[in-house]
Design an enzyme around this catalytic site. Structure first.
Site, PDB file in Angstrom:
ATOM      1  N   GLU A   1      57.958 110.105  10.550  1.00 21.82           N
ATOM      2  CA  GLU A   1      56.928 109.882   9.542  1.00 21.82           C
ATOM      3  C   GLU A   1      57.515 109.117   8.373  1.00 21.82           C
ATOM      4  O   GLU A   1      58.542 109.522   7.813  1.00 21.82           O
ATOM      5  CB  GLU A   1      56.374 111.208   9.012  1.00 21.82           C
ATOM      6  CG  GLU A   1      55.524 111.986   9.976  1.00 21.82           C
ATOM      7  CD  GLU A   1      54.881 113.203   9.317  1.00 21.82           C
ATOM      8  OE1 GLU A   1      53.839 113.635   9.804  1.00 21.82           O
ATOM      9  OE2 GLU A   1      55.426 113.704   8.308  1.00 21.82           O
ATOM     10  N   CYS A   2      56.883 108.021   8.006  1.00 15.15           N
ATOM     11  CA  CYS A   2      57.255 107.248   6.819  1.00 15.15           C
ATOM     12  C   CYS A   2      58.757 106.926   6.844  1.00 15.15           C
ATOM     13  O   CYS A   2      59.194 106.080   7.607  1.00 15.15           O
ATOM     14  CB  CYS A   2      56.834 107.983   5.556  1.00 15.15           C
ATOM     15  SG  CYS A   2      56.747 106.911   4.093  1.00 15.15           S
TER      16      CYS A   2
END
Length: 436
Positions: free
Chosen positions: A325-326
């Site tokens: 994520e990210c």
């Protein structure tokens, strides 16, 4: 469950300092206090946890449906009092309704029945602060309102004038905090530095607690608390995507919503933390590897040199899922360019190339409909999340992970991507969308 919402007219008024000092002071007084954060924030809850010893959870009515809302509010069982920290200004939200609302702290306070404590920076004004507070109190007459705490008061005369304004407006003054430069927490480009990075956080919070005791009417504050009953038979928190989850956890990877980790553990999953910055490989028996968001752009050189981490990640990805994520997504890519323009080799499991040198602000809620499998979710599943980063995508050659839209339904280019057993998104997962 009685509680209070600590909010403000805008960001930067000192509500986090008030929140942390209040949590610690109440805990020292023997009160079992349950912290919450209104809105999509993964940094503040870690500070809350350290301040009072109980995990803090996000409440977000744009992203969360009724079932998850009840499951999270039920985490207050066993507490004597809830204290929630608002995000931005009290009424700030998006323009388009989400699963339950628009995402404002006022909505959270009203849904939970928690009176608002408005922290007002009175620097540069005196009686005029009362007009601001009165406007906030009357903007939504149905919203419970406890009173105000003045922050950054310059002198006894300044306090007297500001109090006169509040007396005229008929608003209780719950505290008066003198101006002090040492009460500001250090920040960086995504807000506060992480709790694990603060050089002496416990001592700082203890100082905030002593400061609040001296300048806030703690008895009046507690007496103002109110709230709705907790759900008697709440739903379960989100289930884990696998039985054994290897999760990166260090200064480069720490942004995970607490309700997800709590739900995974409550669902019987074994959480296996490891540190890429310490050049640790994920546990060889893990069913999946999860790389949360964080600050890989600040540690790119160290991650590029972490051969044991990279080799272990690649071995796992040959047969089992890896998701990022990210910041975790960036680390799974081919390369990351730091703020000086230096290019650093990443894991190479995706073709993604990102640049922190070419910075652009990406912020907002996200609704994603999956085009491919993601650990725990099948194609076609609608997810709710939030995106917050400054890095830009230079190359993304792999197939898109999802169709992603912002809170108003506009398509965004950060679709995520996947290759083999590896997937990644720029949005941070909050929950699966509930059926209407």
């Amino acid at each position: 469950m009685k509680g209070l919402m600590i909010s403000a007219p805008s960001s930067g008024t000192g509500k986090t300092t008030v929140m942390l000092g209040l949590l610690r002071a109440l805990s020292e007084d023997g009160v079992a206090v349950q912290p919450f954060k209104s809105g999509p924030d993964y940094i503040d809850p870690a500070f809350h946890h350290i301040a009072c010893g109980r995990p803090s959870f996000n409440l977000d009515d744009w992203a969360m449906g009724p079932a998850l809302w009840q499951a999270i509010s039920a985490q207050a069982r066993g507490a004597d009092l809830c204290v929630a920290e608002g995000s931005m200004g009290l009424f700030d939200s998006v323009a388009t309704r989400g699963q339950q609302g628009f995402g404002s702290s006022a909505e959270t306070a009203q849904a939970m029945g928690w009176p608002v404590v408005l922290v007002i920076d009175v620097g540069g004004q005196a009686q005029s602060a009362a007009a601001t507070a009165l406007g906030f109190k009357t903007y939504n007459p149905d919203l419970p309102f406890a009173g105000v705490i003045f922050n950054r008061v310059a002198s006894p005369r300044h306090e007297r004038l500001a109090r006169l304004g509040m007396e005229r407006a008929g608003l209780p003054v719950l505290g008066v905090l003198p101006r002090r430069g040492d009460l500001t927490l250090p920040e960086r480009h995504l807000g506060l530095i992480q709790a694990v990075e603060h050089p002496d956080l416990d001592a700082a919070i203890a100082g905030y607690a002593n400061f609040l005791r001296e300048h806030v009417d703690m008895a009046a504050l507690r007496a103002a608390a109110d709230g709705q009953p907790l759900p008697t038979d709440p739903p379960a928190l989100p289930r884990p995507p696998a039985q054994r989850i290897a999760i990166a956890r260090d200064a480069a990877f720490s942004f995970t919503y607490p309700h997800l980790l709590e739900g995974w553990q409550a669902g019987g999953a074994e959480i296996l933390p490891f540190s890429p910055l310490a050049d640790e490989a994920p546990h060889p028996d893990a069913d999946i590897v999860w790389l949360p968001g964080g600050y890989p752009e600040l540690h790119a050189g160290k991650l590029a040199a972490a051969a044991t981490f990279r080799d272990g990640l690649r071995r796992h990805a040959e047969t089992r899922p890896v998701h990022g994520e990210c910041g975790g997504y960036m680390a799974l890519g081919e390369a990351l360019i730091d703020k000086s323009g230096a290019r650093h080799r990443m894991a190479g499991l995706l073709g993604l190339v990102t640049s922190y040198e070419k910075r652009k602000f990406h912020l907002g809620y996200r609704r994603a409909v999956l085009r491919s499998n993601m650990p725990g979710f099948a194609p076609g599943t609608a997810l709710r999340g939030h995106e917050f980063h400054y890095s830009s995508i230079l190359e993304q050659p792999d197939p898109p992970m999802a169709e992603v839209r912002d809170a108003d339904g506009n398509l965004v280019p950060e679709t995520g991507s996947h290759r083999g057993h590896v997937s990644g998104t720029f949005f941070h997962l909050i929950t699966q969308e509930e059926d209407a």
